[in-house]
Design an enzyme around this catalytic site. Structure first.
Site, PDB file in Angstrom:
ATOM      1  N   LYS A 101      -1.220   4.362  -1.200  1.00  0.00           N
ATOM      2  CA  LYS A 101      -1.449   5.772  -0.463  1.00  0.00           C
ATOM      3  C   LYS A 101      -0.273   6.597  -0.232  1.00  0.00           C
ATOM      4  O   LYS A 101       0.092   6.977   0.854  1.00  0.00           O
ATOM      5  CB  LYS A 101      -2.450   5.784   0.792  1.00  0.00           C
ATOM      6  CG  LYS A 101      -3.773   5.111   0.471  1.00  0.00           C
ATOM      7  CD  LYS A 101      -4.485   4.939   1.726  1.00  0.00           C
ATOM      8  CE  LYS A 101      -6.086   4.412   1.544  1.00  0.00           C
ATOM      9  NZ  LYS A 101      -6.094   3.217   1.022  1.00  0.00           N
ATOM     10  N   ARG A 102       0.724   6.632  -1.045  1.00  0.00           N
ATOM     11  CA  ARG A 102       2.170   7.135  -0.947  1.00  0.00           C
ATOM     12  C   ARG A 102       1.964   8.754  -1.097  1.00  0.00           C
ATOM     13  O   ARG A 102       1.263   9.250  -1.789  1.00  0.00           O
ATOM     14  CB  ARG A 102       3.129   6.743  -2.145  1.00  0.00           C
ATOM     15  CG  ARG A 102       3.293   5.167  -1.864  1.00  0.00           C
ATOM     16  CD  ARG A 102       3.726   4.751  -0.316  1.00  0.00           C
ATOM     17  NE  ARG A 102       4.419   3.407  -0.700  1.00  0.00           N
ATOM     18  CZ  ARG A 102       4.268   2.403   0.278  1.00  0.00           C
ATOM     19  NH1 ARG A 102       3.246   2.742   1.140  1.00  0.00           N
ATOM     20  NH2 ARG A 102       4.831   1.267   0.269  1.00  0.00           N
TER      21      ARG A 102
END
Length: 283
Positions: A101-102
């Protein structure tokens, strides 16, 4: 050096879903799950857990989804276990979706993409989850690298956590919600891709009727929430409608709770896959 264009993630994922079924199994070594398996909450337990999941399921499921945080909590030694887990899974022929979930801007976003999508990286994965909530355009470096390397992205659009609605259901000045805007961006990214685009959305299977959203993005829809979170395979057609054929249901605890017994893990994954196939075929 070869100048051939890498086969896009969407094509590889479609083939894996058709051959193995669409099930995605999370590799989520929670401390409580390690304990349930009789493992210690340390590097040795982490490594035994990860190796067991890969050994049991690598020839059976379409996608593994390791959750980075459960490895990072052990520092550099935990990341080393993650590197081996990803390499072993990919060598066995299973696609790896890194659940990190960058989300950031500019060179930082580019560095995140390099870490997970650049060939030669120790954490090289087939796809990566990303957060667009610094603006969809901030994902540009990741989109560009994914196209270059044949990788995929899964963008948080309509997530299953209750808190997500305050952002994702918020309405813009043009009357369209933020979540709908993300879906529209992904449809643009996947335009003309065949058999399926490489830019997917994360859409919770627990959200109920989503008929007011256009889920036809010509790309995969990662659907968390099956099993422990309360959704079932039978719910998928009602939630996703005509887009259900592109849904990649994610199950973590529902499968992992049957470990460390290899037969238990395999049997649970097979049951979920059969239920999902039946639900998709019913549409």
């Amino acid at each position: 050096m070869s100048t051939s264009t890498p086969e896009p993630f969407g094509a590889r994922l479609r083939r894996a879903m058709d051959e193995r079924g669409p099930l995605c199994v999370g590799i989520d070594p929670h401390a409580s799950l390690l304990a349930d398996w009789g493992l210690s909450d340390d590097i040795d337990g982490l490594e035994r857990f990860s190796r067991t999941v890969v050994e049991a399921l690598a020839d059976q499921v379409a996608v593994f989804k390791p959750q980075v945080a459960f490895f990072e909590r052990f520092g550099s030694r935990g990341v080393a276990v993650l590197e081996r887990t990803v390499a072993d899974a990919r060598e066995a022929g299973t696609l790896v979706l890194m659940d990190a979930k960058r989300g950031d801007i500019g060179s930082t976003m580019a560095a995140y993409a390099e870490a997970f999508l650049r060939p030669g990286s120790p954490l090289l994965s087939d796809a990566l989850t990303v957060s667009p909530y610094l603006g969809y355009g901030s994902l540009g470096p990741a989109v560009e690298l994914a196209r270059e390397t044949g990788a995929g992205l899964f963008v948080l659009a309509l997530t299953s956590n209750p808190e997500g609605a305050e952002v994702q259901r918020a309405v813009r000045e043009d009357g369209r919600s933020i979540g709908a805007t993300m879906l529209a961006h992904l449809a643009d990214e996947n335009a003309d891709a065949a058999p399926m685009g490489s830019f997917g959305a994360v859409v919770g299977a627990t959200l109920g009727d989503l008929s007011t959203f256009d889920l036809d993005i010509n790309g995969p829809l990662l659907a968390p929430g099956i099993g422990a979170q309360g959704a079932t395979a039978a719910d998928l057609p009602a939630v996703f409608g005509a887009a259900v054929a592109n849904v990649v249901p994610n199950v973590s605890r529902g499968v992992l709770r049957h470990g460390p017994d290899l037969a238990g893990l395999r049997g649970s994954a097979a049951r979920f896959a059969d239920e999902i196939r039946a639900a998709v075929a019913s549409v």
